[in-house]
Design a protein around this motif. Sequence first.
Motif, PDB file in Angstrom:
ATOM      1  N   LEU A  49      -0.076  -4.914  -7.303  1.00  0.00           N
ATOM      2  CA  LEU A  49      -0.973  -3.792  -7.587  1.00  0.00           C
ATOM      3  C   LEU A  49      -2.386  -4.286  -7.867  1.00  0.00           C
ATOM      4  CD1 LEU A  49       1.412  -1.687  -9.850  1.00  0.00           C
ATOM      5  CD2 LEU A  49       0.586  -1.046  -7.576  1.00  0.00           C
ATOM      6  N   LYS A  72       0.824  -1.206   0.000  1.00  0.00           N
ATOM      7  CA  LYS A  72       0.000   0.000   0.000  1.00  0.00           C
ATOM      8  C   LYS A  72       0.861   1.259   0.000  1.00  0.00           C
ATOM      9  CE  LYS A  72      -3.986   2.097   2.307  1.00  0.00           C
ATOM     10  NZ  LYS A  72      -4.958   1.964   3.429  1.00  0.00           N
ATOM     11  N   LEU A 129      -4.033  -4.871  -4.680  1.00  0.00           N
ATOM     12  CA  LEU A 129      -4.330  -3.598  -4.024  1.00  0.00           C
ATOM     13  C   LEU A 129      -5.529  -2.911  -4.683  1.00  0.00           C
ATOM     14  CD1 LEU A 129      -3.259  -1.623  -1.829  1.00  0.00           C
ATOM     15  CD2 LEU A 129      -1.885  -0.553  -3.615  1.00  0.00           C
ATOM     16  N   LYS A 130      -5.666  -3.094  -6.010  1.00  0.00           N
ATOM     17  CA  LYS A 130      -6.739  -2.434  -6.753  1.00  0.00           C
ATOM     18  C   LYS A 130      -7.517  -3.487  -7.565  1.00  0.00           C
ATOM     19  CE  LYS A 130      -3.833   1.674  -7.366  1.00  0.00           C
ATOM     20  NZ  LYS A 130      -3.165   2.553  -8.368  1.00  0.00           N
ATOM     21  N   ASP A 143     -10.514  -3.785  -8.419  1.00  0.00           N
ATOM     22  CA  ASP A 143     -11.582  -3.297  -9.292  1.00  0.00           C
ATOM     23  C   ASP A 143     -11.080  -2.349 -10.369  1.00  0.00           C
ATOM     24  OD1 ASP A 143     -13.470  -4.716  -7.776  1.00  0.00           O
ATOM     25  OD2 ASP A 143     -13.598  -3.073  -6.320  1.00  0.00           O
ATOM     26  N   ASP A 144      -9.772  -2.146 -10.432  1.00  0.00           N
ATOM     27  CA  ASP A 144      -9.186  -1.247 -11.426  1.00  0.00           C
ATOM     28  C   ASP A 144      -8.936  -2.026 -12.714  1.00  0.00           C
ATOM     29  OD1 ASP A 144      -7.837   0.576 -12.906  1.00  0.00           O
ATOM     30  OD2 ASP A 144      -6.194   0.913 -11.502  1.00  0.00           O
ATOM     31  N   THR A 182      -5.296  -1.866 -14.246  1.00  0.00           N
ATOM     32  CA  THR A 182      -4.326  -2.681 -13.518  1.00  0.00           C
ATOM     33  C   THR A 182      -4.514  -4.162 -13.831  1.00  0.00           C
ATOM     34  OG1 THR A 182      -4.246  -1.046 -11.721  1.00  0.00           O
ATOM     35  CG2 THR A 182      -3.451  -3.251 -11.217  1.00  0.00           C
ATOM     36  N   GLN A 183      -5.754  -4.609 -13.878  1.00  0.00           N
ATOM     37  CA  GLN A 183      -6.021  -6.015 -14.179  1.00  0.00           C
ATOM     38  C   GLN A 183      -5.619  -6.367 -15.612  1.00  0.00           C
ATOM     39  OE1 GLN A 183      -6.835  -8.172 -11.823  1.00  0.00           O
ATOM     40  NE2 GLN A 183      -6.872  -6.483 -10.349  1.00  0.00           N
ATOM     41  N   SER A 231       2.906   1.678  -3.611  1.00  0.00           N
ATOM     42  CA  SER A 231       2.199   1.401  -4.864  1.00  0.00           C
ATOM     43  C   SER A 231       2.832   2.133  -6.041  1.00  0.00           C
ATOM     44  CB  SER A 231       0.722   1.760  -4.742  1.00  0.00           C
ATOM     45  OG  SER A 231       0.564   3.141  -4.440  1.00  0.00           O
TER      46      SER A 231
END
Length: 489
Positions: free
Chosen positions: A195, A152, A198-199, A201-202, A205-206, A155
């Motif tokens: 990452l 976190k 950490l994210k 729903d992004d 990033t996915q 990042s």
Amino acid sequence: MAKQSAKAAQTSGPAAEPADKDKAKATKWFEHGKSVADTHNYDYAIECYINGLGVWPEAVDEGHKPLRAVAFARLGAGKKKPGMLEKLKFDTGGAGRVPLAAMLAAEKMLAKDPTNLNYMEAVVKNAAKGGYEQTCLWLGPIFAEGALSNIKANSGKLATIRQVYEDLGDVFNQRGDIPNAVICFDLAGKAADALGRLKPDDGTTQDQLRNLAGKLTITKGKFEGGDFRDSLHDAQKQRELHDHDRMVQDDSRLDELIKAGLEELQANPNEPGKVYAIVDLMLRKGTKTDEAAAIQLLVDTYERSHVYQFKNRADEIRMRQMHNQARAIRSSGDRKAAAEHLKKMLAFEIEVYKERVRQYPTEARHKYELGKRYFMAQQYDEAVPVLQLARSDPKNRYPCISLIAQSFFRKGYYDQSINVLIDAIKTYEVEGDDISKDLHYWLGRSQEDAGQKDEAARTYGQIIQWDYNYRDGDVRQRLEAIQKGRQSE
């Protein structure tokens, strides 16, 4: 510092190999650096190594690695980290520098603060810009290990790792250098995976994570299929070149390297560079047994040498293990086990940071980490005085103030919480960012519980102007409850 060569202006492709006479000149600097380091003149040794690297920037074994060993020896001797003037010169001198000059300026700072991720990031970024690929391959795993210890907080640095090493992997892949492409894609993938967690729903990033996973799978297929092997003129030499730095190695080869390292370590068992190299190899294997062996090696070296940095590294590994266990327990859905593990983890981390505060009494960041864990453990009486000391650090000033106010709030000291937060909001210059919203949120909570409904409504009203759904709508719901209470009066 040595005069910068024209190759420093390179921005793509590998940096040119220096002439033999330049390598000889750099070697003299490296040898002089080693001799003065042996007399514990660490600052001058750093200058010598930096001068040598200015002539031969890709001298990983000859320059970068010995310089890092000097850095840890200097740290173990209790020498100071870069002072305010040095930091100011570094911060203001970055713009306009050619990549080599910027890389070496960052590496000089890193040599005086060897665990500082900001300096590591600057070295890696500028090494990539200058085409210093071997330097990137050497420092990347070290940088990644540090960044992954606190996903976190780091990042931004993980995003740097993903970008730099994906780009470098593409370069190696196009060149047909499959082993190094695998190393880079694997390193970038680890950063992307962190990452992604950490994210979750992004979408961007996915997508990056899936793209890297595909690149790594395809490249590993080439590696394992042997398509590239026929083009190697000297397979054994190529193997030795990559074995110490690559992330993808079979267990038997790692065992060989660990055994050889331990035998070499017997001649000088307290040399930081050699100890950390063996620890890195053990951690790459990734098994509980090897992690335990790495911790034991660090603890044994600490007990023998009394250099705290060794224990510090062992504690970092233990804390990372406990955080991994915490994630696994949470994912199982066993709330009772998760709560028990959290309690155990916080107790351990509190002792770690108490010791770090004793070891580094002028480092406010350790006080902040200690205070934060006291707060998480609901030990508010212990948290407040530590955080009051830690807020002298500009970087963590407002997070400290927020935790101090929340501690007062949890104890029912609403007036004290309100006063602390109002003073902080007056001095905080940014409106509507995460810190500003956090300070206002706890001010509103404190005002509400203190019976100051009108003041709380104004505070909550300000927050929803910035972020209507802040804290999943909690602020909006609190404001609506206050308004309904007014109507019913």
